[in-house]
Write an enzyme that holds these catalytic residues in place. Structure first.
Site, PDB file in Angstrom:
ATOM      1  N   THR A  22       0.844  -1.198   0.000  1.00  0.00           N
ATOM      2  CA  THR A  22       0.000   0.000   0.000  1.00  0.00           C
ATOM      3  C   THR A  22       0.882   1.251   0.000  1.00  0.00           C
ATOM      4  O   THR A  22       2.068   1.159  -0.324  1.00  0.00           O
ATOM      5  CB  THR A  22      -1.008  -0.032   1.176  1.00  0.00           C
ATOM      6  OG1 THR A  22      -1.978   1.001   1.002  1.00  0.00           O
ATOM      7  CG2 THR A  22      -0.328   0.151   2.524  1.00  0.00           C
ATOM      8  N   ASN A  23       0.327   2.409   0.308  1.00  0.00           N
ATOM      9  CA  ASN A  23       1.093   3.664   0.306  1.00  0.00           C
ATOM     10  C   ASN A  23       0.658   4.530   1.490  1.00  0.00           C
ATOM     11  O   ASN A  23      -0.173   4.111   2.294  1.00  0.00           O
ATOM     12  CB  ASN A  23       0.882   4.381  -1.029  1.00  0.00           C
ATOM     13  CG  ASN A  23      -0.583   4.642  -1.304  1.00  0.00           C
ATOM     14  OD1 ASN A  23      -1.247   5.371  -0.580  1.00  0.00           O
ATOM     15  ND2 ASN A  23      -1.107   4.014  -2.345  1.00  0.00           N
ATOM     16  N   ASP A  24       1.202   5.729   1.578  1.00  0.00           N
ATOM     17  CA  ASP A  24       1.015   6.577   2.766  1.00  0.00           C
ATOM     18  C   ASP A  24      -0.278   7.392   2.781  1.00  0.00           C
ATOM     19  O   ASP A  24      -0.473   8.196   3.688  1.00  0.00           O
ATOM     20  CB  ASP A  24       2.189   7.555   2.879  1.00  0.00           C
ATOM     21  CG  ASP A  24       3.387   6.917   3.550  1.00  0.00           C
ATOM     22  OD1 ASP A  24       3.189   5.979   4.348  1.00  0.00           O
ATOM     23  OD2 ASP A  24       4.516   7.364   3.275  1.00  0.00           O
TER      24      ASP A  24
END
Ligand code: C5P
Length: 222
Positions: free
Chosen positions: A29-31
């Site tokens: 995933t990402n931030d």
């Protein structure tokens, strides 16, 4: 303030970072926190719009009166957004969609070994670009661009490449901009208009500035 000026406008907002499954207990995933998208949904509702929020997993309470569609991956988001699209007048793509997903999503938890581990990735479909291809004359399409350099030039390129009407560009390396924080520093990049650079603002105020710009684009079409 700006009371009910979006009354009855059907808006779809995407928010959050997609999760790309590796196995039943692991994902990439990402931030993205989802804050910008959730503020856009909340403010659009407050201004009278009918809002559908297509949300990847976030640690936020959905705003009242939105129709919430929860999704996990980029593929899920792609399917949900395209299914909703025909009835929608404004699409705001605030989600951070993963560019890649694992080729294989294992049905069972992957066991560790002493060997090196490889995860092969394939490109996800570009949802915004597909919306741009299907866009009708009545629809306004808004994308976000999180950049670390050449923010405005990249935003302008995205505007044209994805057939969008507005790109909200932010340099995520600036303090007070981008992921997780409650403020943002953005530029609004529109077709045939000078770029509008906004100062540091709460994400709530950025949301209202973006909604104002959308109303201005709609007015221009009349
Ligand atoms: O990743 P990129 O910088 O191209 O993202 C710009 C815009 O495109 C964002 O609004 C993002 O939500 C959207 N996007 C998308 N599908 C992707 C990648 C990005 O809709 N696969």
């Amino acid at each position: 303030w700006q009371q009910q000026d979006m009354k009855g406008i059907r808006i779809l907002v995407t928010a959050g970072g997609t999760r790309e499954r590796i196995d039943p207990v692991r994902y990439l995933t990402n931030d993205s926190s989802g804050k910008m998208g959730y503020q856009l949904a909340a403010e659009a509702v407050r201004r009278g719009a009918e809002v559908t929020l297509v949300s990847a997993a976030v640690g936020l309470t959905p705003p009242p009166k939105v129709r919430l569609i929860r999704v996990e991956s980029a593929i899920d988001m792609y399917e949900a957004v395209l299914a909703e699209l025909p009835g929608i007048e404004v699409v705001i793509k605030a989600a951070a969609v993963a560019d890649y997903r694992p080729v294989v999503q294992a049905d069972e938890k992957i066991k560790k070994t002493e060997d090196k581990m490889h995860i092969e990735l394939v490109r996800n479909p570009d949802i915004l670009a597909e919306i741009g291809r299907r866009k009708t004359e009545r629809q306004v399409i808004v994308g976000f661009a999180a950049e670390t350099n050449h923010t405005e030039a990249n935003a302008l390129e995205k505007l044209h490449k994805k057939n969008a009407d507005l790109i909200v560009a932010n340099d995520v390396t600036q303090e007070g901009a981008g992921f997780s924080v409650d403020t943002n520093i953005v530029s609004l990049v529109r077709r045939d208009r000078p770029v509008r650079q906004l100062p540091i603002m709460s994400k709530q105020s950025v949301a209202n500035a973006v909604l104002d710009e959308i109303l201005s684009i709609r007015r221009e079409r009349l």
